[in-house]
Motif scaffolding. Structure first.
Motif, PDB file in Angstrom:
ATOM      1  N   SER A 274       5.872  17.984 -25.602  1.00 59.29           N
ATOM      2  CA  SER A 274       6.588  17.180 -24.610  1.00 59.29           C
ATOM      3  C   SER A 274       5.844  15.886 -24.303  1.00 59.29           C
ATOM      4  O   SER A 274       6.459  14.862 -24.014  1.00 59.29           O
ATOM      5  CB  SER A 274       6.798  17.993 -23.329  1.00 59.29           C
ATOM      6  N   VAL A 275       4.516  15.945 -24.359  1.00 58.33           N
ATOM      7  CA  VAL A 275       3.727  14.720 -24.185  1.00 58.33           C
ATOM      8  C   VAL A 275       4.055  13.736 -25.302  1.00 58.33           C
ATOM      9  O   VAL A 275       4.227  12.533 -25.058  1.00 58.33           O
ATOM     10  CB  VAL A 275       2.215  15.050 -24.166  1.00 58.33           C
ATOM     11  N   PHE A 276       4.153  14.242 -26.532  1.00 59.32           N
ATOM     12  CA  PHE A 276       4.488  13.367 -27.661  1.00 59.32           C
ATOM     13  C   PHE A 276       5.875  12.769 -27.481  1.00 59.32           C
ATOM     14  O   PHE A 276       6.101  11.584 -27.758  1.00 59.32           O
ATOM     15  CB  PHE A 276       4.415  14.150 -28.966  1.00 59.32           C
ATOM     16  N   ASP A 288       2.531   5.019 -32.993  1.00 61.12           N
ATOM     17  CA  ASP A 288       1.472   4.356 -33.762  1.00 61.12           C
ATOM     18  C   ASP A 288       0.126   5.019 -33.487  1.00 61.12           C
ATOM     19  O   ASP A 288      -0.069   5.713 -32.482  1.00 61.12           O
ATOM     20  CB  ASP A 288       1.421   2.867 -33.452  1.00 61.12           C
ATOM     21  N   LEU A 289      -0.827   4.794 -34.390  1.00 63.74           N
ATOM     22  CA  LEU A 289      -2.143   5.436 -34.326  1.00 63.74           C
ATOM     23  C   LEU A 289      -2.890   5.069 -33.049  1.00 63.74           C
ATOM     24  O   LEU A 289      -3.528   5.927 -32.429  1.00 63.74           O
ATOM     25  CB  LEU A 289      -2.964   5.039 -35.554  1.00 63.74           C
ATOM     26  N   PHE A 290      -2.830   3.816 -32.620  1.00 56.28           N
ATOM     27  CA  PHE A 290      -3.544   3.392 -31.434  1.00 56.28           C
ATOM     28  C   PHE A 290      -3.043   4.145 -30.203  1.00 56.28           C
ATOM     29  O   PHE A 290      -3.828   4.629 -29.384  1.00 56.28           O
ATOM     30  CB  PHE A 290      -3.393   1.883 -31.235  1.00 56.28           C
ATOM     31  N   ARG A 291      -1.715   4.231 -30.071  1.00 49.56           N
ATOM     32  CA  ARG A 291      -1.150   4.908 -28.910  1.00 49.56           C
ATOM     33  C   ARG A 291      -1.512   6.392 -28.918  1.00 49.56           C
ATOM     34  O   ARG A 291      -1.877   6.969 -27.892  1.00 49.56           O
ATOM     35  CB  ARG A 291       0.370   4.731 -28.894  1.00 49.56           C
ATOM     36  N   ALA A 292      -1.440   7.025 -30.077  1.00 48.85           N
ATOM     37  CA  ALA A 292      -1.789   8.449 -30.178  1.00 48.85           C
ATOM     38  C   ALA A 292      -3.259   8.674 -29.820  1.00 48.85           C
ATOM     39  O   ALA A 292      -3.611   9.642 -29.125  1.00 48.85           O
ATOM     40  CB  ALA A 292      -1.505   8.954 -31.584  1.00 48.85           C
ATOM     41  N   ILE A 326       2.077   8.245 -36.613  1.00 51.25           N
ATOM     42  CA  ILE A 326       1.706   9.654 -36.423  1.00 51.25           C
ATOM     43  C   ILE A 326       2.948  10.412 -35.976  1.00 51.25           C
ATOM     44  O   ILE A 326       3.581  10.055 -34.966  1.00 51.25           O
ATOM     45  CB  ILE A 326       0.593   9.794 -35.359  1.00 51.25           C
ATOM     46  N   ASN A 327       3.303  11.463 -36.731  1.00 50.86           N
ATOM     47  CA  ASN A 327       4.472  12.249 -36.333  1.00 50.86           C
ATOM     48  C   ASN A 327       4.079  13.345 -35.348  1.00 50.86           C
ATOM     49  O   ASN A 327       2.890  13.566 -35.063  1.00 50.86           O
ATOM     50  CB  ASN A 327       5.197  12.835 -37.550  1.00 50.86           C
ATOM     51  N   GLY A 328       5.079  14.053 -34.840  1.00 48.50           N
ATOM     52  CA  GLY A 328       4.840  15.040 -33.804  1.00 48.50           C
ATOM     53  C   GLY A 328       3.960  16.197 -34.251  1.00 48.50           C
ATOM     54  O   GLY A 328       3.058  16.632 -33.515  1.00 48.50           O
ATOM     55  N   ASP A 329       4.204  16.726 -35.449  1.00 43.23           N
ATOM     56  CA  ASP A 329       3.410  17.857 -35.919  1.00 43.23           C
ATOM     57  C   ASP A 329       1.942  17.477 -36.069  1.00 43.23           C
ATOM     58  O   ASP A 329       1.039  18.243 -35.708  1.00 43.23           O
ATOM     59  CB  ASP A 329       3.959  18.351 -37.266  1.00 43.23           C
ATOM     60  N   THR A 330       1.702  16.292 -36.613  1.00 45.84           N
ATOM     61  CA  THR A 330       0.314  15.843 -36.786  1.00 45.84           C
ATOM     62  C   THR A 330      -0.356  15.628 -35.430  1.00 45.84           C
ATOM     63  O   THR A 330      -1.536  15.958 -35.246  1.00 45.84           O
ATOM     64  CB  THR A 330       0.272  14.537 -37.598  1.00 45.84           C
ATOM     65  N   PHE A 331       0.398  15.084 -34.484  1.00 46.57           N
ATOM     66  CA  PHE A 331      -0.159  14.851 -33.143  1.00 46.57           C
ATOM     67  C   PHE A 331      -0.559  16.169 -32.491  1.00 46.57           C
ATOM     68  O   PHE A 331      -1.657  16.297 -31.936  1.00 46.57           O
ATOM     69  CB  PHE A 331       0.869  14.107 -32.286  1.00 46.57           C
TER      70      PHE A 331
END
Length: 1202
Positions: A274-276, A288-292, A326-331
């Motif tokens: 849910s955070v993602f 994007d990578l920076f935001r993640a 960055i997708n959800g699963d990776t996050f």
């Protein structure tokens, strides 16, 4: 309830879709999640967000250890703090002055470290740092892959075997083996228990006990015959994974779903998903990578961005994904791998009854059993879930996920420092001479004595740090105005009036208790009068000017002197008629004058400079008149209680070494001040412990110089609300008592404590500030130090962790015997083994009395005293008496480590016939007191060993462990615990296995010896106190009686010491017996509470401990007369009462124990705990140092509630 404050308005409601509202005025935009038209997060009123996305993203401050009112010396200039070259854990400029510090087995100022070459030890782990166990599925996967471990046979031989879990998770197999492959396996459902550490007779055997650490061993108890499979792994993290997985399978395997591929997302993954979704503003399935990176960093303050980015790239590479999206699963996967602390996950699984989270009942067990908090309720635990759980689903269901559990363990509720000591908690009605007083030396200096400049801000910093004794050195100044400066720092003079203004403004900002102003004057008579006028005008009513009472024998107490400033200095004789007179300046003034070239003609033959003193200044000195010290006999005969002496560091060390007993006795009545030698031109510090052990109240420290010695001083004075006053140990206050400052063994009448410290892990350890090494890599190791009397000084070192050095796993345990707990301090020092220039990372010093038991986080401080943000150590603390044992909180009954001949404390011969006859008559009660205590200790350790627990376990853990065995067994057994009796009885209904019979016999023995102690303690206590009273009657005339017997000189002095020893032994043994009785009653209460809390029913039907009944109401104590006390036997074996049959003896070699699921029955009536008989009151007033009699309320107060 100490340690739990659920009413604090703290919330973990962050990044939860349920609380995200439309933009409102004052709402905080979440960086990396929101843009101009994005949703905003508004923390609820009166709350603070625990999981803010980043420091820049939210305006809500992260909680930082140490920011709760504890003042630190955080204003030091950086150029004075770094240490150059290979230094020590001291990290200061302090040097060892030859012959000035008494060696006591631990480094004092770093010289020991500079002289030795330290070997570099590295942890070689078979589980790489990038393979973190962050779920039970990962745990099962590791076990299915398998690893090599050593299998220990009963003959103490070890064999290398490869162990793995079958894919169907029904069998544990090992290979190679001489056995048939079908025999080299163990069915999971046959496992009754998994024990961590050396908890079986095989692993405790002498041949193996020293070959591997406790953290690398575990045992599997299995089968109807309760056999043990004893294993040793290469590292502690491998052990934790196997123990965690096997315990999970044993407890929940019969009801589990597919563990490797969960059928639905867990509570945690749902929340982080849910955070993602909140961060995915475009709803295109990636960010994007920076935001993640910023989101994960905000959720875990202190984590390095480089580490987060590297993890994302590793996961993308493994999935053949490239780019900045960055997708959800990776996050979710990156978050779970980065933000799961395996040591906390292991704890959660151990206590969880619902897979990967704790409900309020699980949390209640953890807080009560492991953290040692009394009176925990489910409602309070539900409040904790609401406070720390980040997900709305978890809060709604009352579940604490791994993230919420981590936040709870990092909170102030699980700080190692006892919150009760954050306020004034000691008796402040004792004479002033009975306290240690926080003191500053040359407070105006910024640096050293030679080059340092004076600064008025130094006074403010010292007062804010709790200093209660300030030194002001006044000299003649221009325009007839006195000035303040130190040594040769004439260029930076401070106007005395401004110094007094600052003192008046800040004197009682941090503490309301009296401030002692040590006034050293080098002024002429006219400027002395100006000085006196400034004191009276500026300080006004705060200045204490009442003359001392001739009818008193001790100084007033701090409570009566609140808000007062006492001037210490020279005073004219009481009947002096002139307006001025001559006094001697034999203290710091002499040395200071010599340093700046004083006139030698002013010195008399005694080495004391003659000074002229005006009456106006003399009259301001009342309770702290400075006098010259000559010797202890003269002081004892002539010194008045309002007179005090100052000792040069060198002289004080000589007295401590040559006359330790006399120095302690002197300080019982008089104040003494110890100041650094003028040889310390670099303003280095002496070790305050060297003088605290002699009872010296005021040890002046150079506050401007950080390092080990200031760490000890500041840490020590935290224990009483940082008020600047700490009550000295009782043995150093009582009028008649024996204590030697150089004691190297246990003290008569003082119960030695055993401190068990397990250093588990470190979090966010930074690179040393002064390190010249490139990169961010650290290879940390930890020193655990004990500072106190010489008998207690010790240190232990962990291994060096080279992998994942900023978040290392240590998993090492240490034990320290503390002979005088009231004067001991614990210090953690974290150092870098891969350093150039500076190795110091951080430290934390805490008084022994302030330690909280259980799993605790230790905040680390920098060299200059600031708390390092988000930098902690994770440790487990257990405190027991000399040989182990314990209760639910700090103190516990002691138990032996090994079987050896019983030692009895005896009295000493004085050489005075009538006195020796009196003390000789007390030999029998002393033996009886020892037998009563030791019998309970021996019985308790036998019961705990049969339960598969260490001596440090408490009784709640024992009952919980036995209950778990019973539930995990497949055979139906019926066991009854009758709580309606005064002494709870555990009985088996029908046939039971032999090992269960041994456990019941050990339990019966423990209860019986406890009963003997409870019923006999009052009589023995009365005999000891009566002997003590009779002995104290000789105190006043003892010197005359000894002289009449022909004793003189050294023989008479020895007789006086032996007499004080005997009085101390009688009082101490009486107090230990009183404490042992209270502990025995507490054991009964723990049994009652634990038997109810594990889910036992009235009709005896089996009820799994996973389903706990409501928290029991406090039992009502029934007042009934105690039976006649039984006579104890004077043998090492447990005593038997005369009116009860002797229970079956346990075998000397306990066997591993695991029992089948019985029906464990509890009769619901509340227990009627035995009432302590009141002891006869003394007919005359009690002499000084006499302990109180046992009262009924005192003995049963802990039995009145669960």
């Amino acid at each position: 309830m100490a340690g739990l404050h659920a009413s604090e308005a703290v919330s973990g409601h962050f990044l939860d879709p349920a609380i995200v509202a439309s933009p409102t005025q004052g709402a905080t935009n979440v960086a990396g999640l929101n843009n101009n038209d994005a949703a905003t997060f508004q923390p609820p009123t009166g709350t603070r967000a625990y999981l803010n996305v980043s420091a820049a993203a939210l305006g809500v401050a992260q909680p930082v250890y140490g920011a709760d009112g504890v003042y630190t010396n955080g204003r030091f200039k950086e150029h004075s703090s770094p240490r150059i070259g290979r230094g020590s854990r001291d990290n200061s400029a302090e040097r060892s002055l030859g012959g000035m510090n008494t060696p006591c087995g631990i480094m004092k100022d770093g010289s020991k470290q500079r002289q030795q070459v330290r070997k570099k030890t590295v942890s070689f782990s078979s589980m790489p740092s990038d393979r973190k166990i962050n779920s039970t599925a990962a745990c099962m996967a590791f076990m299915m892959e398998g690893c090599e471990m050593k299998k220990v046979r009963s003959n103490s031989r070890m064999y290398n075997r490869y162990f793995l879990l079958d894919p169907d998770m029904h069998w544990l197999r090992w290979e190679p083996s001489k056995k048939d492959s079908e025999k080299a396996k163990l069915e999971i459902k046959s496992i009754k228990e998994v024990r961590l550490g050396k908890k079986t007779p095989v692993l405790r055997s002498n041949g193996l006990s020293d070959q591997f650490p406790d953290e690398c061993a575990f045992s599997i108890i299995y089968g109807d015959n309760y056999e043990s499979l004893d294993l040793v792994a290469s590292t502690a993290d491998v052990v934790s994974t196997w123990v965690m997985g096997l315990r999970y399978l044993v407890s929940y395997g019969r009801h589990s779903v597919n563990m490797v591929e969960p059928s639905q997302p867990s509570l945690r993954t749902s929340w982080i998903g849910s955070v993602f979704e909140l961060a995915d503003m475009e709803k295109d399935g990636h960010i994007d990578l920076f935001r993640a990176t910023q989101i994960i960093k905000g959720l875990n303050p202190g984590m390095k961005e480089s580490r987060i980015e590297l993890k994302f790239k590793e996961l993308q590479k493994a999935k053949d994904q490239y780019g900045e999206d960055i997708n959800g699963d990776t996050f979710v996967e990156a978050y779970c791998e980065l933000c799961t602390r395996p040591e906390i996950f292991f704890l959660l699984v151990q206590f969880s009854s619902n897979k990967e989270y704790l409900d309020s009942k699980d949390l209640m067990l953890f807080v009560e059993v492991e953290q040692g908090v009394e009176g925990v309720s489910e409602d309070l635990c539900r409040d904790l879930v609401q406070k720390y759980e980040p997900s709305a689903e978890g809060r709604a269901k009352g579940y604490l996920s791994i993230d919420g559990f981590t936040h709870y363990l990092l909170s102030s509720e699980c700080h190692i420092f006892d919150p009760q000591h954050k306020r004034v908690c000691q008796d402040m009605s004792q004479p002033l001479s009975h306290y240690y007083i926080n003191a500053s030396h040359n407070a105006s200096l910024l640096e050293d004595h030679f080059w340092g400049s004076s600064d008025i801000g130094s006074y403010i910093r010292a007062l804010r740090m709790g200093c209660r004794s300030l030194e002001v050195i006044a000299w003649d100044g221009p325009d007839s105005e006195p000035v303040v400066y130190i040594g040769s720092s004439v260029a930076s003079q401070l106007a005395l009036s401004k110094v007094l203004d600052v003192i008046n403004q800040y004197a009682f900002e941090s503490s309301e208790y009296p401030l002692i102003l040590c006034l050293v004057t080098h002024c002429c008579i006219p400027q002395q009068r100006v000085l006196a006028q400034h004191l009276k005008k500026i300080l006004g009513d705060k200045l204490y000017t009442e003359p001392p009472s001739a009818n008193e024998h001790y100084l007033p107490c701090p409570e009566k002197l609140k808000g007062k400033i006492l001037v210490k200095g020279k005073r004219l004789p009481p009947n002096w008629a002139d307006s001025e007179g001559e006094v001697t300046d034999e203290e710091e003034g002499l040395e200071m004058s010599q340093r700046v070239g004083g006139d030698e003609k002013e010195f008399n033959g005694l080495g004391c400079r003659r000074l002229r003193l005006c009456r106006e200044l003399s009259d301001l000195v009342t309770l702290c008149k400075s006098v010259q010290f000559r010797d202890f006999e003269v002081s004892k005969r002539d010194q008045k209680y309002w007179e005090m002496c100052s000792f040069n560091e060198v002289d004080a060390n000589r007295f401590a070494n040559e006359f330790p007993e006399d120095f302690v006795c002197y300080n019982k009545r008089f104040l003494s001040r110890v100041y650094p030698t003028p040889m310390r031109i670099d303003a280095s510090n002496m070790n305050p412990q060297d003088f605290w052990k002699c009872g010296c109240q005021i040890v002046a420290m150079n506050y401007q110089t950080p390092g080990l010695m200031m760490d000890l001083n500041l840490g020590w004075f935290r224990q009483n609300g940082n008020c600047g006053y700490v009550l000295r140990p009782a043995i150093m206050r009582e009028e008649v008592s024996y204590f030697s400052a150089n004691a190297r063994d246990s003290l008569p009448g003082v119960s030695a404590q055993l401190l068990h410290i397990k250093v588990i892990s470190g979090q966010n350890l930074p690179k040393p500030r002064g390190s010249a090494a490139k990169g961010d890599v650290v290879e940390p190791y930890i020193y655990v130090e004990i500072h106190g009397i010489p008998a207690d000084c010790a240190e232990q070192r962990t291994k060096t962790v080279s992998q994942d050095g900023d978040n290392p796993i240590f998993d090492e345990s240490f034990e320290f015997q503390i002979n005088l707990p009231e004067l001991a301090a614990l210090r953690f020092v974290v150092l870098d083994d891969d350093y150039i220039g500076d190795e110091f990372i951080g430290q934390y010093t805490i008084p022994f009395e302030c330690l909280q038991p259980g799993y605790r986080h230790v905040p680390l401080q920098s060299l200059t005293g600031e708390f390092l943000p988000n930098t902690t150590l994770f440790v487990h603390v257990a405190i027991t008496n000399r040989r182990g044992g314990g209760k639910a909180h700090k103190r516990g009954l002691s138990v032996r480590k090994g079987r050896k001949a019983r030692e009895y404390t005896s009295t000493k011969t004085t050489g005075i016939k009538v006195v020796d006859e009196l003390f000789r008559a007390s030999t029998q009660p002393l033996r009886e007191a020892t037998d009563l205590r030791e019998n309970v200790q021996n019985a308790m350790v036998s019961f705990k060993e049969l339960c598969g627990l260490t001596p440090a376990a408490n009784m709640k853990q024992c009952i919980l462990t036995v209950s778990t065995w019973l539930v995990n067994s497949e055979r139906a057994l019926r066991v009854t615990v009758d709580l309606s009796q005064a002494y709870p009885v555990m009985e088996a209904q029908g046939p039971i296995p032999e090992l269960l019979r041994k456990v019941l016999n050990a339990y019966d023995m423990m209860i019986q010896t406890s009963r003997t102690l409870i019923e006999s303690a009052d009589v023995v206590y009365s005999k000891l106190t009566q002997a003590q009273r009779a002995g104290l009657d000789f105190h006043v005339d003892l010197h005359r009686i000894g002289a009449k017997e022909g004793l003189k000189g050294r023989k008479l002095q020895k007789a006086m010491e032996s007499y004080a020893w005997n009085i101390t032994v009688l009082k101490g043994q009486a107090d230990l017996l009183k404490h042992a009785k209270s502990e025995a009653l507490d054991t009964l209460r723990q049994i009652h509470c634990a038997a109810q809390s594990v889910g036992l029913t009235k009709n005896g039907a089996l009820q799994s401990p996973q389903h706990h009944p409501p928290h029991p109401q406090p039992p009502q104590t029934q007042h009934q007369p105690s039976p006649q006390p039984a006579q104890t036997q004077h043998q090492p074996q447990p005593a038997q009462t005369q009116h009860q049959p002797q229970p079956t003896q346990t075998q000397s070699q306990p066997q591993p124990m695991s029992i089948a699921p019985p029906q464990f029955h509890t009769t619901p009536q509340p227990p009627s705990y035995p009432q302590a008989q009141g002891l006869p009151q003394a007919q005359q007033p009690r002499a000084a140092g006499l302990s109180d009699t046992l009262s009924e309320s005192e003995m049963v107060n802990e039995a009145d509630s669960c």
